[in-house]
Design an enzyme around this catalytic site. Structure first.
Site, short mmCIF file in Angstrom:
data_model
loop_
_atom_site.label_atom_id
_atom_site.label_comp_id
_atom_site.label_asym_id
_atom_site.label_seq_id
_atom_site.Cartn_x
_atom_site.Cartn_y
_atom_site.Cartn_z
N ASP A 92 78.59 47.48 41.52
CA ASP A 92 79.90 48.11 41.36
C ASP A 92 80.98 47.47 42.24
OD1 ASP A 92 78.97 49.09 43.74
OD2 ASP A 92 79.22 51.20 43.24
N THR A 135 71.64 44.71 39.59
CA THR A 135 71.26 45.19 40.91
C THR A 135 69.88 45.82 40.82
OG1 THR A 135 71.69 46.86 42.61
CG2 THR A 135 72.66 47.24 40.46
N LYS A 149 41.26 65.44 49.02
CA LYS A 149 41.91 64.14 49.11
C LYS A 149 41.98 63.72 50.59
CE LYS A 149 46.04 61.74 47.36
NZ LYS A 149 45.36 60.91 46.36
N ARG A 154 69.65 52.25 48.77
CA ARG A 154 70.48 53.00 49.72
C ARG A 154 71.29 54.08 49.01
NH1 ARG A 154 72.10 52.89 54.85
NH2 ARG A 154 70.67 51.18 55.24
N GLY A 176 51.02 56.93 42.11
CA GLY A 176 50.36 58.18 42.43
C GLY A 176 50.69 58.72 43.80
N ARG A 184 75.17 29.33 27.23
CA ARG A 184 74.79 28.78 25.93
C ARG A 184 75.50 29.48 24.77
NH1 ARG A 184 68.45 26.79 26.49
NH2 ARG A 184 68.96 25.11 27.96
N ARG A 206 79.11 38.10 49.51
CA ARG A 206 80.20 39.07 49.52
C ARG A 206 81.46 38.36 49.97
NH1 ARG A 206 77.22 43.37 48.36
NH2 ARG A 206 75.12 43.50 49.23
N ASP A 215 71.72 51.47 40.29
CA ASP A 215 72.65 52.50 40.75
C ASP A 215 74.03 52.43 40.09
OD1 ASP A 215 73.53 50.17 41.93
OD2 ASP A 215 73.63 50.97 43.97
N ASP A 269 68.72 48.17 42.46
CA ASP A 269 68.74 49.60 42.75
C ASP A 269 68.94 50.48 41.52
OD1 ASP A 269 68.41 48.98 45.40
OD2 ASP A 269 70.52 49.20 45.92
N GLU A 292 65.35 54.10 51.02
CA GLU A 292 66.12 53.82 52.23
C GLU A 292 67.35 54.73 52.32
OE1 GLU A 292 67.85 49.94 52.50
OE2 GLU A 292 68.21 49.78 50.34
N MET A 323 63.63 49.96 48.76
CA MET A 323 65.07 49.80 48.75
C MET A 323 65.73 50.84 47.84
SD MET A 323 65.56 45.66 48.97
CE MET A 323 67.26 45.73 49.55
N GLY A 373 74.58 41.52 46.05
CA GLY A 373 73.16 41.24 46.25
C GLY A 373 72.56 40.56 45.03
N GLN A 375 61.57 42.86 47.69
CA GLN A 375 61.78 43.50 46.38
C GLN A 375 62.86 42.80 45.55
OE1 GLN A 375 61.63 48.11 47.14
NE2 GLN A 375 61.96 47.04 49.07
#
Length: 330
Positions: free
Chosen positions: A108, A130, A219, A176, A190, A25, A77, A134, A132, A228, A174, A11, A262
């Site tokens: 990864d 990435t 509130k 996963r 918030g 460079r 991919r 992750d 995420d 996700e 996003m 991604g 995103q």
């Protein structure tokens, strides 16, 4: 090492172009030749010498790209690179193009490709990129900060309409396999409750109870941020969560899935600087004839790990951030 290649895989993430620029460079300053490998590992499984999938990069090839999202080398991919036959085809392509080492920018899955290529004799340095965040071997991945700011801006806009209508806005972000985007943006915006796959204590029922509790305190509008990964693990979606909240609390609820917006946008300062640091260090390692490694960030210092070690690491969300969110979101 006189000639290196560079590719982006998996991604896309804002800041990849800054890493490409830094690698190119830095290598050119060291007297190396740099070749851009297009569309990830797909560019290596094409056996034709000097094909359109591999092009030389010069100083001006990477001008005016740092502020752009996505990746100038494109990404995709590549299932063909998973079996050993595909990896060996990639090695042959490197030999035909004089590529002695490769910088791989991605997640990864890309790290596994870099490991396999290294094991077959082409040294690789992997750079974590990435949105995420992750990757366990680094405290920060390229693209994360930009994604956070994008999600925060969009949730702030949703809050305006939620406040105007006394609604609950359920926002899926996003992530996963990691709830970092949800946790960080939830705090920044918030959110009344933050739901991620990593923390079983925070359920839809918990979010409903939080809404009821804060409602008694005066509130009238609410934000629920959901990763996700949470919806995938429970086989539900944001609309189902919104319906359950509305049915149980009486608060009109709407669901919004932010999706791939995103991943885009102009990289933030942090993403540009970190990407530049990663790219510079990756070339340093290749110039020292080191491979099969991944660079990362630990408390603002650049660190390196052997790829297999990096892939075996485990990642946990910061429990302290959950406590902070729970304490200040009333």
């Amino acid at each position: 090492m006189k000639t290196i290649g560079i590719l982006t895989s998996g991604g896309d993430a804002p800041g990849m172009n800054a890493a490409i620029r830094a690698v190119t460079r830095t290598a050119l300053q060291k007297g190396m030749t740099v070749k851009g490998i297009y569309k990830g590992f797909n560019g290596l499984v094409k056996p034709t010498k000097d094909s359109e999938s591999i092009k030389s990069l010069e100083i001006r090839s990477v001008s005016d790209i740092m502020q752009k999202g996505g990746t100038m080398l494109f990404t995709a991919r590549c299932p063909e690179f998973v079996p050993i036959e595909g990896v060996r085809k990639g090695v042959q392509t490197c030999k035909e193009n004089g590529i002695e080492g490769v910088v791989v920018i991605g997640g990864d899955g890309s790290f596994r490709g870099a490991r396999d290529l290294s094991n077959e004799g082409v040294p690789c340095i992997a750079i974590p990129a990435t949105i995420d965040n992750d990757i366990p071997s680094t405290g920060y991945t390229i693209g994360f900060d930009t994604a956070l700011n994008t999600a925060m801006e969009l949730i702030d806009k949703l809050r305006d309409t939620a406040q105007s209508h006394d609604r609950c806005s359920v926002v899926e972000v996003m992530g996963r396999r990691a709830g970092d985007i949800a946790l960080h943006t939830g705090i920044a915006c918030g959110a009344t409750s933050i739901l991620t796959a990593e923390n079983d204590s925070y359920t839809v029922e918990h979010a409903i109870n939080r809404i009821k509790s804060t409602k008694t305190g005066g509130k009238h509008h609410f934000i629920i941020v959901v990763s996700e990964g949470f919806t995938a693990a429970r086989h539900i979606d944001a609309n189902m969560i919104a319906k359950q909240i509305q049915d149980d609390t009486g608060v009109e609820s709407r669901a919004t899935i932010l999706g791939h917006v995103q991943r885009g946008g102009t990289p933030t300062l942090r993403d540009r600087v970190v990407a530049s640091r990663f790219g510079y260090r990756a070339v340093e390692l290749l110039s020292e004839s080191k491979g099969n490694m991944v660079v990362g960030l630990n408390r603002n210092s650049i660190v390196e790990y052997e790829i297999n070690e990096a892939l075996e690491m485990k990642k946990n969300l910061d429990e302290e951030l959950y406590k902070i969110a729970e304490t200040i979101s009333f």
